[in-house]
Design a protein around this motif. Sequence first.
Motif, PDB file in Angstrom:
ATOM      1  N   GLN A  29       0.823  -1.214   0.000  1.00 22.47           N
ATOM      2  CA  GLN A  29       0.000   0.000   0.000  1.00 22.47           C
ATOM      3  C   GLN A  29       0.856   1.263   0.000  1.00 22.47           C
ATOM      4  O   GLN A  29       0.535   2.257  -0.650  1.00 22.47           O
ATOM      5  CB  GLN A  29      -0.916  -0.001   1.223  1.00 22.47           C
ATOM      6  CG  GLN A  29      -1.867   1.185   1.294  1.00 22.47           C
ATOM      7  CD  GLN A  29      -2.322   1.466   2.711  1.00 22.47           C
ATOM      8  OE1 GLN A  29      -1.541   1.389   3.648  1.00 22.47           O
ATOM      9  NE2 GLN A  29      -3.604   1.771   2.859  1.00 22.47           N
ATOM     10  N   THR A  30       1.963   1.241   0.738  1.00 25.84           N
ATOM     11  CA  THR A  30       2.828   2.428   0.857  1.00 25.84           C
ATOM     12  C   THR A  30       3.942   2.445  -0.177  1.00 25.84           C
ATOM     13  O   THR A  30       4.825   3.292  -0.121  1.00 25.84           O
ATOM     14  CB  THR A  30       3.440   2.498   2.269  1.00 25.84           C
ATOM     15  OG1 THR A  30       4.174   1.286   2.528  1.00 25.84           O
ATOM     16  CG2 THR A  30       2.358   2.674   3.327  1.00 25.84           C
ATOM     17  N   HIS A  31       3.913   1.470  -1.099  1.00 26.44           N
ATOM     18  CA  HIS A  31       4.886   1.394  -2.189  1.00 26.44           C
ATOM     19  C   HIS A  31       6.322   1.202  -1.699  1.00 26.44           C
ATOM     20  O   HIS A  31       7.279   1.630  -2.350  1.00 26.44           O
ATOM     21  CB  HIS A  31       4.805   2.635  -3.087  1.00 26.44           C
ATOM     22  CG  HIS A  31       3.442   2.864  -3.659  1.00 26.44           C
ATOM     23  ND1 HIS A  31       2.913   2.068  -4.652  1.00 26.44           N
ATOM     24  CD2 HIS A  31       2.483   3.777  -3.347  1.00 26.44           C
ATOM     25  CE1 HIS A  31       1.691   2.488  -4.942  1.00 26.44           C
ATOM     26  NE2 HIS A  31       1.415   3.516  -4.163  1.00 26.44           N
ATOM     27  N   THR A  61       7.667  -2.881  -4.825  1.00 27.86           N
ATOM     28  CA  THR A  61       7.042  -2.602  -6.128  1.00 27.86           C
ATOM     29  C   THR A  61       6.121  -3.751  -6.499  1.00 27.86           C
ATOM     30  O   THR A  61       6.508  -4.684  -7.187  1.00 27.86           O
ATOM     31  CB  THR A  61       8.121  -2.432  -7.217  1.00 27.86           C
ATOM     32  OG1 THR A  61       8.968  -3.601  -7.202  1.00 27.86           O
ATOM     33  CG2 THR A  61       8.957  -1.207  -6.956  1.00 27.86           C
TER      34      THR A  61
END
Length: 277
Positions: free
Chosen positions: A191-193, A196
């Motif tokens: 969700q927070t990248h 990847t």
Amino acid sequence: MSNSSDEGVAQRGAGYRKGPVLLRGRQIPQQTTDQRLLTRSEGADWVHTDPWRVMRIQSEFVEGFGALAEVGPAVSVFGSARTPRDHDDYARAVKVGRLLAEAGYAVITGGGPGIMEAANRGAVEAGGLSVGLGIELPFEQGMNEYVNLGINFRYFFARKTMFVKYAQGFVVMPGGFGTFDELFEALTLVQTHKVTGFPLALVGRDYWGGLLDWIRSTVVDRGMVSEADPDLLHLTDDPAEAVAYVHERNAALLAEEQEATEELERAQAAAAAPSEP
């Protein structure tokens, strides 16, 4: 991952692992290394002891990175240590492990009994690589017999890093608090990248369905997550569908990464080219 270290099931005689040391019976300590690390120290003794503890933590990362560096494509499978061998979830986890191995993935679990054993078993029976990341616990759990590459950790955070760093996705079976912890940590990273892309498949509609309903209603309705966030989780009852989802999503992510890399290289080449007079 999974794990899952969340469930206190002892394999009697398997032994208590403290790093590379095997202990049994009265030799088993009353506190784990994690407990000692997180205990509030009285006075200033921690100033003298904690810097040395950092060296041990560093060694766990070094040993883990070294052991897993050549594992190749892998998927972490999490779930309960309490699942008996005659349960349907155990059979599903065996199938998950087998299908992942047949698809060319190493299977990484927490190395213990229950779902972990089942996924490792499926991988071994299919001729794949079966990895177990064990953890020091205040009861005997031991590495299950189907692990053919095992590492024992003192610290949860070092172990959890290995679950994420060397996996291309998670398949999560029914489990307890440890399974929830691993699931939501992976979900947060996506969700927070911080990673990847990362396919996350949940197996067991009757077990996970209520959780997803709550996320899609209460959590989304209160604005705690976006409407798209629950779609990061793929729910199914079918082990084959879970493995296919992870595999296909990985292929799509790799293609996206490759395209982005090539686009960046073209842009860099164009910027470096001499301009025409």
